[in-house]
Design a protein around this motif. Sequence first.
Motif, mmCIF file in Angstrom:
data_model
loop_
_atom_site.group_PDB
_atom_site.id
_atom_site.type_symbol
_atom_site.label_atom_id
_atom_site.label_comp_id
_atom_site.label_asym_id
_atom_site.label_seq_id
_atom_site.Cartn_x
_atom_site.Cartn_y
_atom_site.Cartn_z
ATOM 1 N N ASP A 134 9.595 1.078 14.595
ATOM 2 C CA ASP A 134 10.091 2.161 15.466
ATOM 3 C C ASP A 134 8.960 3.039 15.988
ATOM 4 O OD1 ASP A 134 10.227 4.852 13.511
ATOM 5 O OD2 ASP A 134 10.295 2.932 12.466
ATOM 6 N N ARG A 135 7.771 2.877 15.416
ATOM 7 C CA ARG A 135 6.637 3.673 15.895
ATOM 8 C C ARG A 135 5.854 2.984 17.019
ATOM 9 N NH1 ARG A 135 2.823 5.855 11.539
ATOM 10 N NH2 ARG A 135 2.067 6.955 13.373
ATOM 11 N N HIS A 180 0.834 -1.195 0.000
ATOM 12 C CA HIS A 180 0.000 0.000 0.000
ATOM 13 C C HIS A 180 0.880 1.260 0.000
ATOM 14 C CE1 HIS A 180 -3.932 1.836 0.638
ATOM 15 N NE2 HIS A 180 -3.320 2.711 1.417
ATOM 16 N N VAL A 181 0.325 2.351 -0.489
ATOM 17 C CA VAL A 181 1.053 3.608 -0.511
ATOM 18 C C VAL A 181 1.404 4.022 0.929
ATOM 19 C CG1 VAL A 181 -1.061 5.037 -0.480
ATOM 20 C CG2 VAL A 181 1.044 5.972 -1.436
ATOM 21 N N ASP A 182 2.580 4.602 1.091
ATOM 22 C CA ASP A 182 3.037 5.118 2.391
ATOM 23 C C ASP A 182 3.403 4.065 3.433
ATOM 24 O OD1 ASP A 182 3.084 7.720 1.706
ATOM 25 O OD2 ASP A 182 1.232 8.298 2.738
ATOM 26 N N THR A 183 3.508 2.813 3.026
ATOM 27 C CA THR A 183 3.916 1.797 3.997
ATOM 28 C C THR A 183 5.432 1.818 4.197
ATOM 29 O OG1 THR A 183 3.907 0.191 2.193
ATOM 30 C CG2 THR A 183 1.989 0.195 3.648
ATOM 31 N N GLY A 184 6.159 2.496 3.265
ATOM 32 C CA GLY A 184 7.611 2.623 3.416
ATOM 33 C C GLY A 184 8.405 1.844 2.382
ATOM 34 N N LYS A 185 7.787 1.553 1.238
ATOM 35 C CA LYS A 185 8.475 0.787 0.184
ATOM 36 C C LYS A 185 9.742 1.499 -0.283
ATOM 37 C CE LYS A 185 4.776 0.805 -2.479
ATOM 38 N NZ LYS A 185 3.819 1.447 -1.559
ATOM 39 N N THR A 186 9.604 2.799 -0.569
ATOM 40 C CA THR A 186 10.736 3.566 -1.082
ATOM 41 C C THR A 186 11.830 3.680 -0.024
ATOM 42 O OG1 THR A 186 9.110 4.824 -2.315
ATOM 43 C CG2 THR A 186 11.330 5.724 -2.248
ATOM 44 N N LYS A 187 11.409 3.961 1.203
ATOM 45 C CA LYS A 187 12.353 4.095 2.317
ATOM 46 C C LYS A 187 13.130 2.807 2.542
ATOM 47 C CE LYS A 187 12.586 7.861 4.762
ATOM 48 N NZ LYS A 187 13.579 8.711 4.600
ATOM 49 N N ASN A 244 6.551 -3.191 8.553
ATOM 50 C CA ASN A 244 7.432 -2.026 8.662
ATOM 51 C C ASN A 244 6.952 -0.987 9.687
ATOM 52 O OD1 ASN A 244 9.736 -0.593 7.806
ATOM 53 N ND2 ASN A 244 8.479 0.686 6.454
ATOM 54 N N LYS A 245 7.865 -0.124 10.060
ATOM 55 C CA LYS A 245 7.649 0.993 11.002
ATOM 56 C C LYS A 245 7.582 0.524 12.455
ATOM 57 C CE LYS A 245 5.308 3.807 7.512
ATOM 58 N NZ LYS A 245 4.425 4.923 7.213
ATOM 59 N N SER A 273 12.231 -1.656 10.362
ATOM 60 C CA SER A 273 12.068 -0.206 10.355
ATOM 61 C C SER A 273 12.949 0.347 9.246
ATOM 62 C CB SER A 273 12.485 0.421 11.676
ATOM 63 O OG SER A 273 12.610 1.822 11.468
ATOM 64 N N ALA A 274 12.320 1.024 8.310
ATOM 65 C CA ALA A 274 13.090 1.618 7.221
ATOM 66 C C ALA A 274 13.801 2.876 7.704
ATOM 67 C CB ALA A 274 12.169 1.936 6.051
ATOM 68 N N HIS A 275 13.379 3.390 8.863
ATOM 69 C CA HIS A 275 14.038 4.576 9.409
ATOM 70 C C HIS A 275 15.294 4.210 10.178
ATOM 71 C CE1 HIS A 275 10.976 8.106 9.312
ATOM 72 N NE2 HIS A 275 11.366 7.717 8.116
HETATM 73 P P1 GDP Z 1 5.865 4.235 -0.094
HETATM 74 O O1 GDP Z 1 4.714 5.068 -0.587
HETATM 75 O O2 GDP Z 1 5.403 2.879 0.320
HETATM 76 O O3 GDP Z 1 7.049 4.187 -1.003
HETATM 77 O O4 GDP Z 1 6.307 4.917 1.300
HETATM 78 P P2 GDP Z 1 7.568 5.854 1.620
HETATM 79 O O5 GDP Z 1 8.813 5.079 1.645
HETATM 80 O O6 GDP Z 1 7.513 7.043 0.740
HETATM 81 O O7 GDP Z 1 7.230 6.250 3.116
HETATM 82 C C1 GDP Z 1 6.028 6.924 3.445
HETATM 83 C C2 GDP Z 1 6.208 7.715 4.749
HETATM 84 O O8 GDP Z 1 6.450 6.837 5.837
HETATM 85 C C3 GDP Z 1 7.412 8.658 4.702
HETATM 86 O O9 GDP Z 1 7.076 9.817 5.392
HETATM 87 C C4 GDP Z 1 8.486 7.886 5.423
HETATM 88 O O10 GDP Z 1 9.433 8.723 6.023
HETATM 89 C C5 GDP Z 1 7.690 7.114 6.460
HETATM 90 N N1 GDP Z 1 8.309 5.830 6.793
HETATM 91 C C6 GDP Z 1 8.697 4.862 5.941
HETATM 92 N N2 GDP Z 1 9.226 3.837 6.610
HETATM 93 C C7 GDP Z 1 9.191 4.154 7.916
HETATM 94 C C8 GDP Z 1 9.603 3.502 9.120
HETATM 95 O O11 GDP Z 1 10.109 2.371 9.137
HETATM 96 N N3 GDP Z 1 9.367 4.163 10.289
HETATM 97 C C9 GDP Z 1 8.779 5.389 10.335
HETATM 98 N N4 GDP Z 1 8.589 5.958 11.532
HETATM 99 N N5 GDP Z 1 8.385 6.035 9.232
HETATM 100 C C10 GDP Z 1 8.587 5.433 8.037
#
Ligand code: GDP
Length: 362
Positions: free
Chosen positions: A144-145, A24-31, A141-142, A209-211
């Motif tokens: 750390d939250r 899904h969008v914003d799950t952290g794929k790119t990160k 993912n995430k 955690s991608a962060h």
């Molecule tokens: P994509 O749409 O799946 O590619 O998601 P992004 O990689 O662009 O990440 C979406 C948002 O989630 C961004 O603001 C990231 O900084 C945040 N994010 C991604 N991975 C993590 C993580 O592991 N931990 C936290 N706290 N935030 C994350």
Amino acid sequence: RRQENEAKRTTDKLRSPICAVLGHVDTGKTKLLDKIRRSHVQDGEAGGITQQIGATYIPTDEIERQTAKVKKGSKFEIKVPGLLVIDTPGHESFSNLRSRGSSLCNMAVLVVDIMHGIEPQTAESLEMLRKRKAPFVIALNKVDRLNGWIRTPNTPIQLALKKQKQPAIQDFETRLDHIKLQFAERGINTELYWKNKNIREYVNIVPTSAHTGEGVPDLLFLLVSLTQKMLAKALAYSEELECTVLEVKEVQGYGTTIDVILTNGTLREGDTIVLGGLEGPIVTTARSLLMPAPLKELRVKNAYVLHKEVRAAQGVKIAGKNLEKAVAGLPLYVAHTPEEEEVYKEEAERLLEDTLNAIKTV
Ligand code: GDP
């Protein structure tokens, strides 16, 4: 020729598995992709990781280094030369790309936000993976939250979990149970990878955690160990060319170029290539094979290095005449004789029609 090459295939020599990241969008794929690529660039060295056309190549040395703590004490041995991760996150990288009728990717990473669980596009990705019977792992993912999470950057996830206090453990377990239930409701059994005794029945979960990088070494370890265990046959290196067009792009100084992923075999400068085109099959000469300059030199955009030949699995840019009408997502062939050229032209045409029909029926 194809049969001859097929016969020479051996699981003694494996090629790099190809992986894609979905979710899904914003799950952290790119990160997550960024983290895999860059977590060690900060140390002042790129660890041999190379940015390729449309993909990132992680050689075995680097995987060994990043996963050393994960496999401490286990007898696990890396047999693949490296891992090729497709850079484009999302559906396109998986669903449209086909190399000789099968999916280009060997293994998918389905990213799920541990705070949100299954979301609409997670469900879509799942459907697609199921239809293709594609193997995948779930990156939860995430982490750390989670409530009161104590950061332990780039640590294997089991060690990171041991560092946590009760609130984070509690939060983790509640959310994990809930998400496992959501998958079960969709007929998919899941289990944390270190507890998974049956990899053919249960999909592996790796919390990440991608962060902060917790669990990222585990993810690399899993991708390598699973592809080796489950796909040794599919990964047997062969001289039979398997190549898929990822993108058609105009590049200053080179004209229209195609970005391809070479899954098997060798591409050579001057090869006669055959590929699907909007107005019929295209036959042309691969005038130049281009790969980006090494990571540290990537500051200059479009700095390419010419290669006489390229061996699988790699991402490559091909420059040549008549590529304007090339269609992305289809295979590319190399013809050695006029007869082969005819056969491949027919095959290219047939696959293009199949693809167009498939789009119409969606
Ligand atoms: P994509 O749409 O799946 O590619 O998601 P992004 O990689 O662009 O990440 C979406 C948002 O989630 C961004 O603001 C990231 O900084 C945040 N994010 C991604 N991975 C993590 C993580 O592991 N931990 C936290 N706290 N935030 C994350």
